[in-house]
Enzyme design. Structure first.
Site, short mmCIF file in Angstrom:
data_model
loop_
_atom_site.label_atom_id
_atom_site.label_comp_id
_atom_site.label_asym_id
_atom_site.label_seq_id
_atom_site.Cartn_x
_atom_site.Cartn_y
_atom_site.Cartn_z
N SER A 110 0.78 -1.24 0.00
CA SER A 110 0.00 0.00 0.00
C SER A 110 0.81 1.29 0.00
O SER A 110 0.26 2.37 -0.16
CB SER A 110 -0.96 0.02 1.19
OG SER A 110 -0.27 -0.02 2.41
N LYS A 132 -5.60 4.09 8.48
CA LYS A 132 -4.59 4.97 7.91
C LYS A 132 -5.05 6.43 7.96
O LYS A 132 -4.24 7.34 8.19
CB LYS A 132 -4.28 4.53 6.47
CG LYS A 132 -3.65 3.15 6.42
CD LYS A 132 -3.43 2.67 5.00
CE LYS A 132 -2.83 1.26 5.03
NZ LYS A 132 -2.57 0.73 3.68
#
Length: 349
Positions: free
Chosen positions: A243, A288
């Site tokens: 990611s 996140k």
């Protein structure tokens, strides 16, 4: 005797209770359970983790974001996560996608991280119109098909196959070509690396339901070694997964061009990156976002993947609204989208 025992218990009742509690506490503390805890991870500058041999002074920062994971927690950790509205509890089987074991899952995550670094290099140099050296290194086992027999014969997710029956197999095509000379029920001797160490496994072939041809029964992907003309080095050994790809790519371009893409802002983001610059969706985006907001990010680059249902974008919008996060969301479908947004930002005073 019974009367004496009762008197002893009455006399030392408090001490017995404390002792039992201490024993229970000790057992609970050391009793690992098959779960994984998820929560906000970090949001830190990419700049110190990417070296290209080119100096760049950033007035702001490009931030890559992570998810905090804790495997095999004890009872107290699970209780804490259950009471914490910003954490989740998931079974180990669900968290690892049902891989053979947790070590196999970690090897797969490490490969995904390395693959994202390669993708970042290819996408960055392609965007700059510069050549880069690419070589095939083997075939990784990404996931098994339900009908495979390879699992029970020693093959694991994350294994990198480099030969079959003693013949070199550095691409998925080469491996398939070797297998096509056999039939379902025959065995093939595979060799390669598992977590950086050599492995061998002799597995029976099955008839693939999709093609009717013999196969091992897994989703293959060719492992690449990408070498840049510049001395690019990455420092992401303490992370896993793909990611950070987008943010790595932006940092490489910034350093190679000497352009401060941060424009003085704290810009966080996430997303996989392909060689052609397309940005893909990732897992755990809500954690996140929390991490980025905690680190006072101004903007967050969110994968906007229409082909796969806009899951990241929808979850990001819901998370920002539900938690009252202050950062601003930016839709990003490709590297060019991200670059266009950053270059159009007015420099922060």
């Amino acid at each position: 005797m019974a009367a004496a025992t009762k008197r002893w218990l009455r006399r030392y009742k408090s001490a017995v209770i404390v002792g039992l509690i201490a024993v229970l506490f000790l057992v609970a503390s050391n009793w690992s359970l098959p779960y994984v805890l998820y929560g906000p991870g970090s949001a830190e500058p990419v700049h110190p983790r990417v070296e290209t041999g080119h100096k760049l002074e950033e007035k702001g920062a490009l931030l890559f974001t992570t998810v905090s994971t804790y495997s095999k927690p004890n009872v107290f950790s699970i209780l804490y996560a259950w009471l914490n509205p910003r954490m989740d509890i998931v079974t180990e089987e669900k968290a690892t996608g049902g891989t053979v074991n947790y070590a196999a899952y970690r090897n797969l995550l490490a490969y995904m991280r390395d693959s994202s670094e390669n993708g970042a290099l290819m996408a960055a140099y392609d965007a700059l119109g510069r050549k880069i050296d690419i070589k095939e290194q083997g075939v990784i086992v990404k996931a098994f098909l339900p009908e495979t027999k390879a699992r029970e014969h020693g093959l694991q997710e994350g294994d990198i196959i480099t030969s079959a029956d003693g013949r070199e197999a550095l691409t998925a095509e080469a491996l398939t070509a070797i297998i096509q000379g056999k039939k379902a029920g025959d065995t093939v001797k595979l060799a390669g690396t598992r977590g950086g160490k050599p492995f061998e496994a002799e597995v029976p072939l099955i008839e693939m339901t999709s093609t009717g041809k013999p196969g091992i029964g897994f989703y293959p992907e060719t492992v690449l070694k990408v070498t840049a003309p510049d001395p690019v080095k990455f420092d992401f050994e303490d992370t896993g997964g793909p990611s950070a790809g987008l943010m790595m790519t932006l940092e490489i371009i910034a350093q190679l061009t000497g352009e401060d893409l941060s424009r003085g802002y704290r810009i966080a983001g996430t997303g996989t990156i392909a060689a052609d610059g397309s940005v893909g969706q990732i897992g755990g985006i809500k954690y996140k976002l929390m991490a980025a907001d905690r680190e006072k990010a101004d903007y967050f680059l969110v994968p906007y993947d229409e082909a796969n249902g806009l899951g990241n974008w929808k979850e990001a919008e819901e998370t920002v609204k539900e938690l009252g996060l202050k950062l601003k969301l930016v839709k990003v479908s490709s590297l060019s989208d991200a670059l266009a947004f950053l270059r159009n930002l007015e420099p922060k005073a």
